[in-house]
Write a protein that holds these residues in place. Structure first.
Motif, PDB file in Angstrom:
ATOM      1  N   VAL A 164      45.641  41.539  36.758  1.00 57.54           N
ATOM      2  CA  VAL A 164      46.063  42.564  37.715  1.00 57.54           C
ATOM      3  C   VAL A 164      45.534  43.920  37.249  1.00 57.54           C
ATOM      4  CG1 VAL A 164      48.001  43.674  38.876  1.00 57.54           C
ATOM      5  CG2 VAL A 164      48.140  41.250  38.262  1.00 57.54           C
ATOM      6  N   ILE A 165      44.667  44.537  38.051  1.00 61.46           N
ATOM      7  CA  ILE A 165      44.016  45.794  37.693  1.00 61.46           C
ATOM      8  C   ILE A 165      44.529  46.905  38.602  1.00 61.46           C
ATOM      9  CG2 ILE A 165      41.828  46.989  37.326  1.00 61.46           C
ATOM     10  CD1 ILE A 165      42.182  44.506  35.584  1.00 61.46           C
ATOM     11  N   ALA A 166      45.001  47.993  37.987  1.00 59.22           N
ATOM     12  CA  ALA A 166      45.489  49.152  38.736  1.00 59.22           C
ATOM     13  C   ALA A 166      44.492  50.292  38.620  1.00 59.22           C
ATOM     14  CB  ALA A 166      46.853  49.588  38.229  1.00 59.22           C
ATOM     15  N   LYS A 202      44.518  41.922  42.371  1.00 63.35           N
ATOM     16  CA  LYS A 202      44.955  40.742  41.637  1.00 63.35           C
ATOM     17  C   LYS A 202      43.871  39.687  41.687  1.00 63.35           C
ATOM     18  CE  LYS A 202      48.699  37.364  41.242  1.00 63.35           C
ATOM     19  NZ  LYS A 202      49.994  36.884  41.794  1.00 63.35           N
ATOM     20  N   PHE A 203      43.519  39.168  40.503  1.00 59.94           N
ATOM     21  CA  PHE A 203      42.477  38.156  40.386  1.00 59.94           C
ATOM     22  C   PHE A 203      43.076  36.855  39.845  1.00 59.94           C
ATOM     23  CE2 PHE A 203      40.366  42.210  40.159  1.00 59.94           C
ATOM     24  CZ  PHE A 203      39.176  42.035  40.849  1.00 59.94           C
ATOM     25  N   VAL A 204      42.598  35.742  40.372  1.00 60.88           N
ATOM     26  CA  VAL A 204      42.946  34.415  39.870  1.00 60.88           C
ATOM     27  C   VAL A 204      41.645  33.672  39.610  1.00 60.88           C
ATOM     28  CG1 VAL A 204      44.075  32.210  40.343  1.00 60.88           C
ATOM     29  CG2 VAL A 204      45.146  34.348  41.104  1.00 60.88           C
ATOM     30  N   ASP A 205      41.420  33.296  38.345  1.00 63.18           N
ATOM     31  CA  ASP A 205      40.147  32.656  37.952  1.00 63.18           C
ATOM     32  C   ASP A 205      38.952  33.529  38.341  1.00 63.18           C
ATOM     33  OD1 ASP A 205      41.498  30.458  36.923  1.00 63.18           O
ATOM     34  OD2 ASP A 205      41.513  29.432  38.875  1.00 63.18           O
ATOM     35  N   LYS A 206      39.100  34.823  38.075  1.00 64.96           N
ATOM     36  CA  LYS A 206      38.060  35.823  38.340  1.00 64.96           C
ATOM     37  C   LYS A 206      37.728  35.964  39.828  1.00 64.96           C
ATOM     38  CE  LYS A 206      35.885  35.230  33.831  1.00 64.96           C
ATOM     39  NZ  LYS A 206      34.633  34.964  33.081  1.00 64.96           N
ATOM     40  N   LYS A 207      38.649  35.534  40.666  1.00 64.47           N
ATOM     41  CA  LYS A 207      38.459  35.623  42.118  1.00 64.47           C
ATOM     42  C   LYS A 207      39.541  36.528  42.696  1.00 64.47           C
ATOM     43  CE  LYS A 207      38.029  32.748  46.262  1.00 64.47           C
ATOM     44  NZ  LYS A 207      38.090  31.363  46.800  1.00 64.47           N
ATOM     45  N   LEU A 208      39.133  37.513  43.510  1.00 71.17           N
ATOM     46  CA  LEU A 208      40.076  38.457  44.104  1.00 71.17           C
ATOM     47  C   LEU A 208      40.923  37.745  45.154  1.00 71.17           C
ATOM     48  CD1 LEU A 208      40.987  41.452  44.323  1.00 71.17           C
ATOM     49  CD2 LEU A 208      39.290  41.726  46.141  1.00 71.17           C
ATOM     50  N   HIS A 231      44.405  42.664  47.454  1.00 70.14           N
ATOM     51  CA  HIS A 231      43.921  44.037  47.271  1.00 70.14           C
ATOM     52  C   HIS A 231      44.863  44.991  47.990  1.00 70.14           C
ATOM     53  CE1 HIS A 231      41.246  47.438  46.839  1.00 70.14           C
ATOM     54  NE2 HIS A 231      41.196  47.598  48.167  1.00 70.14           N
ATOM     55  N   LEU A 232      45.567  45.824  47.221  1.00 66.50           N
ATOM     56  CA  LEU A 232      46.497  46.799  47.788  1.00 66.50           C
ATOM     57  C   LEU A 232      45.910  48.190  47.630  1.00 66.50           C
ATOM     58  CD1 LEU A 232      50.333  47.044  47.377  1.00 66.50           C
ATOM     59  CD2 LEU A 232      48.934  48.994  46.728  1.00 66.50           C
ATOM     60  N   THR A 233      45.973  48.989  48.683  1.00 63.79           N
ATOM     61  CA  THR A 233      45.566  50.395  48.615  1.00 63.79           C
ATOM     62  C   THR A 233      46.711  51.249  49.165  1.00 63.79           C
ATOM     63  OG1 THR A 233      44.502  50.252  50.804  1.00 63.79           O
ATOM     64  CG2 THR A 233      43.102  49.905  48.853  1.00 63.79           C
ATOM     65  N   ARG A 268      45.746  43.504  51.535  1.00 58.24           N
ATOM     66  CA  ARG A 268      44.857  42.444  52.047  1.00 58.24           C
ATOM     67  C   ARG A 268      45.043  41.206  51.174  1.00 58.24           C
ATOM     68  NH1 ARG A 268      39.165  44.556  51.429  1.00 58.24           N
ATOM     69  NH2 ARG A 268      38.638  42.535  52.375  1.00 58.24           N
ATOM     70  N   GLN A 269      45.544  40.126  51.766  1.00 60.32           N
ATOM     71  CA  GLN A 269      45.694  38.857  51.065  1.00 60.32           C
ATOM     72  C   GLN A 269      44.492  37.971  51.424  1.00 60.32           C
ATOM     73  OE1 GLN A 269      47.969  38.109  48.906  1.00 60.32           O
ATOM     74  NE2 GLN A 269      49.520  39.688  49.228  1.00 60.32           N
ATOM     75  N   LEU A 270      43.785  37.519  50.389  1.00 56.25           N
ATOM     76  CA  LEU A 270      42.560  36.743  50.592  1.00 56.25           C
ATOM     77  C   LEU A 270      42.782  35.302  50.168  1.00 56.25           C
ATOM     78  CD1 LEU A 270      40.105  39.377  49.060  1.00 56.25           C
ATOM     79  CD2 LEU A 270      40.659  39.052  51.480  1.00 56.25           C
ATOM     80  N   ASP A 271      42.554  34.383  51.087  1.00 58.84           N
ATOM     81  CA  ASP A 271      42.693  32.952  50.808  1.00 58.84           C
ATOM     82  C   ASP A 271      41.469  32.238  51.349  1.00 58.84           C
ATOM     83  OD1 ASP A 271      43.529  30.423  50.230  1.00 58.84           O
ATOM     84  OD2 ASP A 271      45.116  30.340  51.739  1.00 58.84           O
ATOM     85  N   ASP A 272      40.488  32.045  50.454  1.00 55.37           N
ATOM     86  CA  ASP A 272      39.185  31.490  50.841  1.00 55.37           C
ATOM     87  C   ASP A 272      38.584  32.344  51.951  1.00 55.37           C
ATOM     88  OD1 ASP A 272      39.311  29.508  48.933  1.00 55.37           O
ATOM     89  OD2 ASP A 272      40.372  28.130  50.285  1.00 55.37           O
ATOM     90  N   LEU A 273      38.439  31.808  53.132  1.00 58.39           N
ATOM     91  CA  LEU A 273      37.819  32.557  54.219  1.00 58.39           C
ATOM     92  C   LEU A 273      38.840  33.287  55.083  1.00 58.39           C
ATOM     93  CD1 LEU A 273      35.113  29.966  55.362  1.00 58.39           C
ATOM     94  CD2 LEU A 273      34.823  31.933  53.851  1.00 58.39           C
TER      95      LEU A 273
END
Length: 363
Positions: free
Chosen positions: A161-163, A182-188, A191-193, A215-220
């Protein structure tokens, strides 16, 4: 013979430590007089209570100053009393009695060890606690801080988790242009702004995030949520990225080590001054051995003109050592020299000088 040598050991140790303490007392007294003269206007202008001047400032200023210039005091002590012994033909008498130059160094090294241990203990454990009071006094009455802010903060607040904070002001406890990735296995994956983030001083690690979008990212697939404000638990404190002036001097060595490890794990880069302070306390404690060897090698011979030449040369070498320490630390802060290497460069160089002078000294 052994009894005489033991008496000589005690005699030299008492001379060494006695002259060292006398040199500290003399130079500190002069330093305090000059410091009072320099700061008198600010003391009067700010109506500083006499009790705070004496107990909060000078009671902590004296040990800090003494420890800072301990190498100078060691050199002065060795040069002064060894030259006096040589001038009085005491060293010649020792050599005539069968004592070798190497054997004569033993009480010198014992004295240097006592000073080294005391210097390390004071600098690592005692003085940092006093520096808290001294620096607070300076910030309040002498060097008032008008700005407590930081730009472009980026650190890892949790695993993956990078701030990021564009700017932070400690007076309002508010940061602008905040983001949290927030990254899981080096994958974003998230992303909160946010436009603004405010620290809640009543609760640990609690922040109020305002005008945010997530923004919640789940594959595509991508899910976007937004809101006006939300209270969030983020494992970071303003003290993690807001470094105050001389903050490294207020931490004991165990605290420094813990702070450095913590900030490195978080990816915070602005910690070179803390690393320099940590390694300088260790390297500085060895200076007593090096400068004692140099001082003894220079002043153990009886020369025309007395101790004036020895004292002048000793002062030049000791001041150059302190100057070299400052220069090497600057290289570490502004250059690419690792702090652990930079602080040891003066010791390495002056060790070669000590070995050279020791070998050149008539035995």
């Amino acid at each position: 013979m052994k009894k005489i040598l033991k008496r000589l050991d005690l005699y030299i140790i008492k001379k060494f430590l006695g002259t060292y303490i006398f040199a500290i007392a003399l130079i500190i007294a002069i330093a305090v007089v000059f410091d009072i003269n320099e700061k008198m206007d600010k003391f009067l202008t700010n109506n500083v209570p006499l009790k705070e001047i004496v107990f909060d400032y000078y009671l902590n200023f004296i040990p800090y100053f003494a420890n800072l210039f301990s190498p100078l005091f060691v050199f002065i002590a060795v040069i002064f009393f060894t030259s006096k012994m040589a001038e009085n033909s005491e060293i010649i008498a020792m050599f005539s009695g069968g004592m070798s130059f190497k054997r004569m160094m033993r009480p010198y090294m014992i004295s240097a060890a006592i000073i080294s241990i005391a210097t390390f203990f004071l600098g690592s454990c005692v003085i940092p606690k006093g520096n808290v009071t001294r620096i607070n006094f300076e910030n309040t009455y002498i060097k008032k801080q008008t700005r407590r802010s930081v730009q472009n903060v980026q650190l890892e607040v949790d695993s993956g988790v990078i701030a990021y904070i564009g700017s932070y002001n400690d007076y309002s406890k508010t940061g602008n242009r905040f983001s949290l990735d927030k990254f899981v296995d080096k994958k974003l994956v998230s992303h909160l702004t946010a436009r603004k983030i405010t620290y809640d001083t009543t609760r640990v690690h609690h922040w109020k995030i305002e005008d945010y979008m997530v923004r919640q990212l789940d594959d595509l697939q991508e899910t976007i949520t937004s809101g006006k404000s939300i209270d969030s638990l983020i494992v970071m404190e303003p003290s993690d990225f807001l470094i105050t002036r001389n903050q490294q001097e207020t931490l004991t060595s165990p605290q420094l080590s813990e702070y450095i490890d913590k900030q490195k794990k978080r990816g915070f880069a602005n910690i070179k001054e803390f690393e320099i302070e940590y390694h300088k306390r260790i390297a500085g404690s060895f200076a007593a051995f090096i400068l004692t060897t140099i001082g003894m090698s220079l002043s153990s011979r009886k020369v025309k003109g007395g101790m004036g030449l020895h004292l002048g040369l000793g002062l030049a070498l000791s001041f150059s050592y302190i100057l070299f320490q400052t220069v090497s630390a600057t290289f570490a802060v502004n250059g690419n020299v690792p702090p652990s290497v930079a602080v040891w460069i003066p010791n390495i160089l002056y060790t070669f000088i000590a070995v050279y002078l020791y070998r050149k000294t008539p035995k």
